[in-house]
Design an enzyme around this catalytic site. Sequence first.
Site, PDB file in Angstrom:
ATOM      1  N   ASN A   1       0.820  -1.215   0.000  1.00 53.89           N
ATOM      2  CA  ASN A   1       0.000   0.000   0.000  1.00 53.89           C
ATOM      3  C   ASN A   1       0.854   1.266   0.000  1.00 53.89           C
ATOM      4  O   ASN A   1       0.363   2.352   0.270  1.00 53.89           O
ATOM      5  CB  ASN A   1      -0.954   0.000   1.205  1.00 53.89           C
TER       6      ASN A   1
ATOM      7  N   HIS B   1       3.465   1.841   2.007  1.00 57.79           N
ATOM      8  CA  HIS B   1       4.051   2.245   3.288  1.00 57.79           C
ATOM      9  C   HIS B   1       5.565   2.079   3.270  1.00 57.79           C
ATOM     10  O   HIS B   1       6.104   1.239   2.550  1.00 57.79           O
ATOM     11  CB  HIS B   1       3.394   1.523   4.477  1.00 57.79           C
TER      12      HIS B   1
HETATM   13  C1  GLP Z   1       6.990  -4.553   6.575  1.00 54.95           C
HETATM   14  C2  GLP Z   1       8.132  -3.684   7.083  1.00 54.95           C
HETATM   15  C3  GLP Z   1       8.618  -2.765   6.017  1.00 54.95           C
HETATM   16  C4  GLP Z   1       8.876  -3.524   4.740  1.00 54.95           C
HETATM   17  C5  GLP Z   1       7.592  -4.154   4.250  1.00 54.95           C
HETATM   18  C6  GLP Z   1       7.764  -4.928   2.966  1.00 54.95           C
HETATM   19  O1  GLP Z   1       5.772  -3.946   6.662  1.00 54.95           O
HETATM   20  N1  GLP Z   1       7.764  -2.918   8.237  1.00 54.95           N
HETATM   21  O2  GLP Z   1       9.789  -2.096   6.457  1.00 54.95           O
HETATM   22  O3  GLP Z   1       9.393  -2.677   3.764  1.00 54.95           O
HETATM   23  O4  GLP Z   1       7.139  -5.034   5.253  1.00 54.95           O
HETATM   24  O5  GLP Z   1       8.279  -6.189   3.256  1.00 54.95           O
HETATM   25  P1  GLP Z   1       8.745  -7.248   2.184  1.00 54.95           P
HETATM   26  O6  GLP Z   1      10.105  -6.816   1.792  1.00 54.95           O
HETATM   27  O7  GLP Z   1       8.754  -8.554   2.935  1.00 54.95           O
HETATM   28  O8  GLP Z   1       7.773  -7.218   1.087  1.00 54.95           O
END
Ligand code: GLP
Length: 239
Positions: free
Chosen positions: A135, A137
């Site tokens: 989303n 973030h």
């Molecule tokens: C979590 C973490 C983020 C990270 C996101 C994406 O929400 N708090 O810092 O960027 O996941 O994670 P992934 O790399 O596993 O897709």
Amino acid sequence: MDIRILGSEKEIGAAAGRLYVDFINANPTCVLGFATGASPVPTYDYIAQSCRQGKVSLKGVSTFNLDEYCDLPRDHKNSYFTFMCENLFSRTDIDMANVDFLDGNADPDEESARYAAAIKAKGGIDIQLLGIGRNGHIAFNEPGDKFTDEAWRVALTQSTIDANSIYFDDIPMPRYAITMGIGSIMRSKKIIMIATGASKAEAVKNMIKGPVTPACPASILQQHSDVTVFLDPAAAALL
Ligand code: GLP
């Protein structure tokens, strides 16, 4: 933004990892901001392997991590602290006295002030590593109506809970986290973002091509002067 599209997660890990190894060798007492999630794992593999081969030492490096779950013991297998120990710290010669982490069980206001002061005392973060949520973030700064500043306690959104609950097989995933704010991330001197896979394509498009808006927290990176974005073809598909 310097956008680099590479063929695979492994290639991205090697490219980003090399960047870290070179930077640490040139600046052995640098301050690094690290991230959790699947995206940075190949980069951590590369750094750990380089350390094992004697090509870099993390002895003088200080680190801060982006975020941590609330209401979860620090030594739980799903804490972000455990994740970093398993994926990076225990595989290098880093001095754990130089590793700082947000405490998800502390008073959020006091912890936020402590973390901000600790980062400042080290002279700020030289390179902050980031992933991106589906989303948009960054860290755990979920879409909202304003950009946050220092660390704060956040109620996680359903999108994040859906993405991350696969890692929780014994207890329900925590609903709250403490996260560095957007201001703290933007004060880093350099930012490296890694995004791979089709599930990130929409967020990547909004981050790079969309308006700068807290509805897509990663879009603020358009206003940072030194951002390198590593993408695989699937994550770059909508650019
Ligand atoms: C979590 C973490 C983020 C990270 C996101 C994406 O929400 N708090 O810092 O960027 O996941 O994670 P992934 O790399 O596993 O897709």
